[in-house]
Design an enzyme around this catalytic site. Structure first.
Site, PDB file in Angstrom:
ATOM      1  N   LYS A   1       0.883  -1.173   0.000  1.00  0.00           N
ATOM      2  CA  LYS A   1       0.000   0.000   0.000  1.00  0.00           C
ATOM      3  C   LYS A   1       0.919   1.221   0.000  1.00  0.00           C
ATOM      4  O   LYS A   1       1.425   1.641   1.033  1.00  0.00           O
ATOM      5  CB  LYS A   1      -0.861  -0.022   1.267  1.00  0.00           C
ATOM      6  CG  LYS A   1      -2.180   0.686   1.165  1.00  0.00           C
ATOM      7  CD  LYS A   1      -2.127   2.135   0.783  1.00  0.00           C
ATOM      8  CE  LYS A   1      -1.922   3.062   1.948  1.00  0.00           C
ATOM      9  NZ  LYS A   1      -1.840   4.486   1.502  1.00  0.00           N
TER      10      LYS A   1
ATOM     11  N   GLU B   1       9.202   1.447  11.113  1.00  0.00           N
ATOM     12  CA  GLU B   1      10.236   2.430  10.793  1.00  0.00           C
ATOM     13  C   GLU B   1       9.563   3.787  10.868  1.00  0.00           C
ATOM     14  O   GLU B   1       8.842   4.177   9.943  1.00  0.00           O
ATOM     15  CB  GLU B   1      10.774   2.192   9.367  1.00  0.00           C
ATOM     16  CG  GLU B   1      11.394   0.825   9.148  1.00  0.00           C
ATOM     17  CD  GLU B   1      12.819   0.722   9.659  1.00  0.00           C
ATOM     18  OE1 GLU B   1      13.340   1.710  10.205  1.00  0.00           O
ATOM     19  OE2 GLU B   1      13.400  -0.364   9.520  1.00  0.00           O
TER      20      GLU B   1
ATOM     21  N   CYS C   1      13.269  10.890   7.049  1.00  0.00           N
ATOM     22  CA  CYS C   1      13.138  10.456   8.444  1.00  0.00           C
ATOM     23  C   CYS C   1      14.437  10.657   9.201  1.00  0.00           C
ATOM     24  O   CYS C   1      14.442  10.989  10.373  1.00  0.00           O
ATOM     25  CB  CYS C   1      12.714   8.998   8.494  1.00  0.00           C
ATOM     26  SG  CYS C   1      13.790   7.948   7.530  1.00  0.00           S
TER      27      CYS C   1
ATOM     28  N   GLU D   1       9.236  16.334  14.715  1.00  0.00           N
ATOM     29  CA  GLU D   1       9.654  16.317  13.321  1.00  0.00           C
ATOM     30  C   GLU D   1       8.969  17.432  12.558  1.00  0.00           C
ATOM     31  O   GLU D   1       7.739  17.471  12.526  1.00  0.00           O
ATOM     32  CB  GLU D   1       9.163  15.004  12.720  1.00  0.00           C
ATOM     33  CG  GLU D   1      10.211  14.068  12.336  1.00  0.00           C
ATOM     34  CD  GLU D   1       9.649  12.845  11.655  1.00  0.00           C
ATOM     35  OE1 GLU D   1       8.483  12.467  11.865  1.00  0.00           O
ATOM     36  OE2 GLU D   1      10.406  12.252  10.895  1.00  0.00           O
TER      37      GLU D   1
HETATM   38  P1  NAD Z   1       1.998   8.600   7.423  1.00  0.00           P
HETATM   39  O1  NAD Z   1       2.159   7.848   8.688  1.00  0.00           O
HETATM   40  O2  NAD Z   1       0.976   9.658   7.355  1.00  0.00           O
HETATM   41  O3  NAD Z   1       1.673   7.592   6.229  1.00  0.00           O
HETATM   42  C1  NAD Z   1       2.487   6.469   5.957  1.00  0.00           C
HETATM   43  C2  NAD Z   1       1.646   5.443   5.244  1.00  0.00           C
HETATM   44  O4  NAD Z   1       0.643   4.980   6.146  1.00  0.00           O
HETATM   45  C3  NAD Z   1       0.910   5.971   4.012  1.00  0.00           C
HETATM   46  O5  NAD Z   1       0.895   4.969   3.016  1.00  0.00           O
HETATM   47  C4  NAD Z   1      -0.491   6.208   4.554  1.00  0.00           C
HETATM   48  O6  NAD Z   1      -1.484   6.154   3.562  1.00  0.00           O
HETATM   49  C5  NAD Z   1      -0.631   5.061   5.529  1.00  0.00           C
HETATM   50  N1  NAD Z   1      -1.641   5.249   6.570  1.00  0.00           N
HETATM   51  C6  NAD Z   1      -2.132   6.421   7.064  1.00  0.00           C
HETATM   52  N2  NAD Z   1      -3.083   6.173   7.991  1.00  0.00           N
HETATM   53  C7  NAD Z   1      -3.194   4.820   8.095  1.00  0.00           C
HETATM   54  C8  NAD Z   1      -3.998   3.949   8.887  1.00  0.00           C
HETATM   55  N3  NAD Z   1      -4.893   4.406   9.764  1.00  0.00           N
HETATM   56  N4  NAD Z   1      -3.815   2.621   8.739  1.00  0.00           N
HETATM   57  C9  NAD Z   1      -2.911   2.124   7.864  1.00  0.00           C
HETATM   58  N5  NAD Z   1      -2.134   2.903   7.076  1.00  0.00           N
HETATM   59  C10 NAD Z   1      -2.275   4.232   7.191  1.00  0.00           C
HETATM   60  O7  NAD Z   1       3.444   9.141   7.055  1.00  0.00           O
HETATM   61  P2  NAD Z   1       3.851  10.021   5.801  1.00  0.00           P
HETATM   62  O8  NAD Z   1       3.352  11.403   6.047  1.00  0.00           O
HETATM   63  O9  NAD Z   1       3.479   9.325   4.539  1.00  0.00           O
HETATM   64  O10 NAD Z   1       5.438   9.954   5.912  1.00  0.00           O
HETATM   65  C11 NAD Z   1       6.142  10.769   6.764  1.00  0.00           C
HETATM   66  C12 NAD Z   1       6.512  10.036   8.038  1.00  0.00           C
HETATM   67  O11 NAD Z   1       7.190   8.821   7.724  1.00  0.00           O
HETATM   68  C13 NAD Z   1       7.476  10.824   8.879  1.00  0.00           C
HETATM   69  O12 NAD Z   1       7.143  10.728  10.239  1.00  0.00           O
HETATM   70  C14 NAD Z   1       8.812  10.129   8.606  1.00  0.00           C
HETATM   71  O13 NAD Z   1       9.788  10.310   9.595  1.00  0.00           O
HETATM   72  C15 NAD Z   1       8.388   8.719   8.477  1.00  0.00           C
HETATM   73  N6  NAD Z   1       9.395   7.943   7.739  1.00  0.00           N
HETATM   74  C16 NAD Z   1      10.171   7.066   8.430  1.00  0.00           C
HETATM   75  C17 NAD Z   1      11.170   6.354   7.774  1.00  0.00           C
HETATM   76  C18 NAD Z   1      12.056   5.374   8.500  1.00  0.00           C
HETATM   77  O14 NAD Z   1      12.640   4.526   7.866  1.00  0.00           O
HETATM   78  N7  NAD Z   1      12.189   5.441   9.812  1.00  0.00           N
HETATM   79  C19 NAD Z   1      11.351   6.526   6.400  1.00  0.00           C
HETATM   80  C20 NAD Z   1      10.537   7.435   5.735  1.00  0.00           C
HETATM   81  C21 NAD Z   1       9.550   8.130   6.422  1.00  0.00           C
END
Ligand code: NAD
Length: 477
Positions: A171, A246, A280, A379
């Protein structure tokens, strides 16, 4: 119009609904993706299960490795095409988009080579017994991917899962699906059986939630925000499904007075402006020895002023943020800084060619940020660097460890003993000494402690998370 990719077929969602795809460089809609629902997840999980049971679980490690290597080669052939797709979808400057496509090539290459090298152990035990362990794949794995590095995170997560013998339902973020749909098509061309890699697009609270809840998913790999990471854990806990998380970071760059500043300064800047700060592992806190605080801020300020921001295709220092709400989030942090009288040292410039409808933010350097202010705690996920000074190692460690996160830390000093003392005391999943990120190496295990998550992706270490151990004890007398 883009479709889901299920069982090696492009399929519309049964919802008959779509989501517009917006170019962050100009804010205009240029495509549509499927707004999928729970029944699309049912179809993807069924296709994955069928593939697992009939084909994938019967392949040897060497056979899986050959398929992954063919996919790596396919991605390499199409790297420029994939980079252009990612550039438009995510607003990535050309150099970054190309680097992401090449990282995907490397992930599949690395995991192709790892497939036939994962094995269990034998354990000396009581007289008359032989004991061995098998590393077994979970089966059908779910992968929830964010928008900031779609190809890279797909590569490390799906690459590792496939290498360990799993099949995948993916997804992607609703803001960044296009490159991954194309990669799934390339996987079919590379000879992947129907159902090994499935892509279902849509909103997180709809289709992401349905994936995490699905009883046919045997392991979830989630990369995203701590808030959604908590929801995933709660949902997975209902059925005791293993999870790798992650999550985010607020990573410190710690600069001592004896550091090689000529080497440190470009890396400090790159660590916060790369991908417009939407990383991240961004080095978003700058902790500086008080002896060099003023001269270092002076040099950094001059460099920040020269940074240029503009449309992705101009390939400047910084591209646009992903979407309007992300831009608003950064503005909110900066207005909180103003309210708290946090001084701005310098800001880069958005070029005149940048359309007003794009989502631009000039890189910003702030100084004397209090350790407990949200700019030093949360963040931003934008190009904003928060600087503060320390008087000695103890204070540097206290500041470095003073957030809920623990993903990455950078330590800059020529003193070898201090390098190791600091590396031991800082709480994070990765530590970089006199560098930051080590070029991103796919071989290097990556993940966090505290609210940055748990479990590791990348490197060989990831394969342990994508498998479970079965112990077999044989009594033979
Ligand atoms: P997000 O948590 O909003 O979304 C991540 C994914 O989760 C998306 O595909 C989203 O559609 C999905 N999602 C959202 N709500 C959900 C739910 N209720 N159930 C299941 N899936 C759901 O994050 P984002 O805004 O897409 O990305 C930014 C965040 O990701 C930042 O906090 C960043 O630090 C983190 N990040 C971490 C790493 C790592 O490896 N540690 C890498 C990249 C990004």
């Amino acid at each position: 119009m883009q479709f889901n990719y299920i069982g090696n077929e492009a399929r519309p969602s049964s919802s008959d609904r779509s989501i517009p795809v917006i170019d962050p460089s100009d804010g205009q809609v240029f495509d549509e993706i499927q707004r999928s629902n729970a029944s699309d997840i049912d179809a993807a999980v069924a296709a994955a299960r069928k593939c697992n049971d009939s084909v994938w679980s019967k392949l040897s490690g060497a056979e899986r490795g050959r398929l992954l290597m063919r996919l790596s080669n396919k991605v390499a052939e199409h790297a420029e095409e994939l980079a252009l797709i990612e550039q438009r979808d995510c607003g990535k400057p050309t150099k970054q988009a190309r680097a992401d496509a090449l990282a995907l090539v490397r992930y599949f290459e690395f995991y192709a080579g790892a497939c036939d090298k994962l094995h269990g152990t034998t354990i000396p035990y009581l007289d008359g017994y032989s004991v061995l362990t098998w590393r077994e794949a979970h089966g059908v794995t779910g992968h929830i991917i964010p928008w900031n590095y779609p190809m890279q995170i797909f590569g490390r997560s799906v690459g590792g899962a496939l290498a360990a013998g799993n099949v995948c339902v993916v997804k992607p973020s609703e803001d960044a699906c296009l490159s991954l749909i194309r990669v799934a098509q390339l996987a079919e061309e590379a000879g992947f059986p129907a159902g090994a890699i499935n892509i279902v697009t849509g909103y997180g609270h709809e289709v992401g939630d349905a994936l995490a809840r699905h009883p046919g998913i045997d392991h979830i790999s989630f990369t995203g925000s701590p808030r959604v990471g908590t929801l995933i854990q709660q949902v997975a806990a209902e059925r005791h499904c293993p999870v790798t998380l992650e999550l985010g970071g607020k990573s410190p760059q710690i600069i001592f007075a004896d550091a090689d500043l000529d080497a440190a300064i470009p890396m400090v800047i790159n660590a916060i402006v790369q991908n417009a700060g939407q990383t991240c592992s961004a080095g978003s806190r700058l902790l500086v020895d008080q002896a060099i605080y003023e001269p270092l801020l002076d040099r950094l300020g001059k460099a920040f002023t020269n940074l240029r921001v503009g449309p992705a295709v101009m390939d400047l220092d910084v591209g646009p943020l992903i979407r309007a709400s992300q831009q608003q989030r950064v503005w909110d942090f900066l207005s909180d800084a103003q309210v708290a009288n946090i001084a701005m040292v310098a800001q880069g410039q958005v070029v005149d060619e940048a359309p007003e409808t794009g989502f631009y933010q000039a890189p910003t350097l702030l100084r004397d940020v209090p350790v407990d202010h949200r700019l030093a705690q949360e963040e931003v996920f934008g190009p904003v660097l928060s600087a503060m000074s320390f008087k000695d190692e103890d204070e540097a460690i206290a500041q470095a460890n003073a957030t809920q996160f623990g993903l990455v830390a950078g330590i800059w000093t020529r003193d070898g003993s201090r390098q190791l003392r600091m590396a031991k005391r800082v709480r994070s999943g990765q530590v970089f000494i006199n560098n930051y990120g080590a070029g991103g190496g796919v071989e290097l295990p990556f993940g966090g402690v505290k609210s940055s998550g748990y479990g590791r992706e990348k490197g060989f270490e990831a394969l342990y998370g994508f498998t479970t151990v079965k112990t077999v004890a044989i009594k033979h007398g």
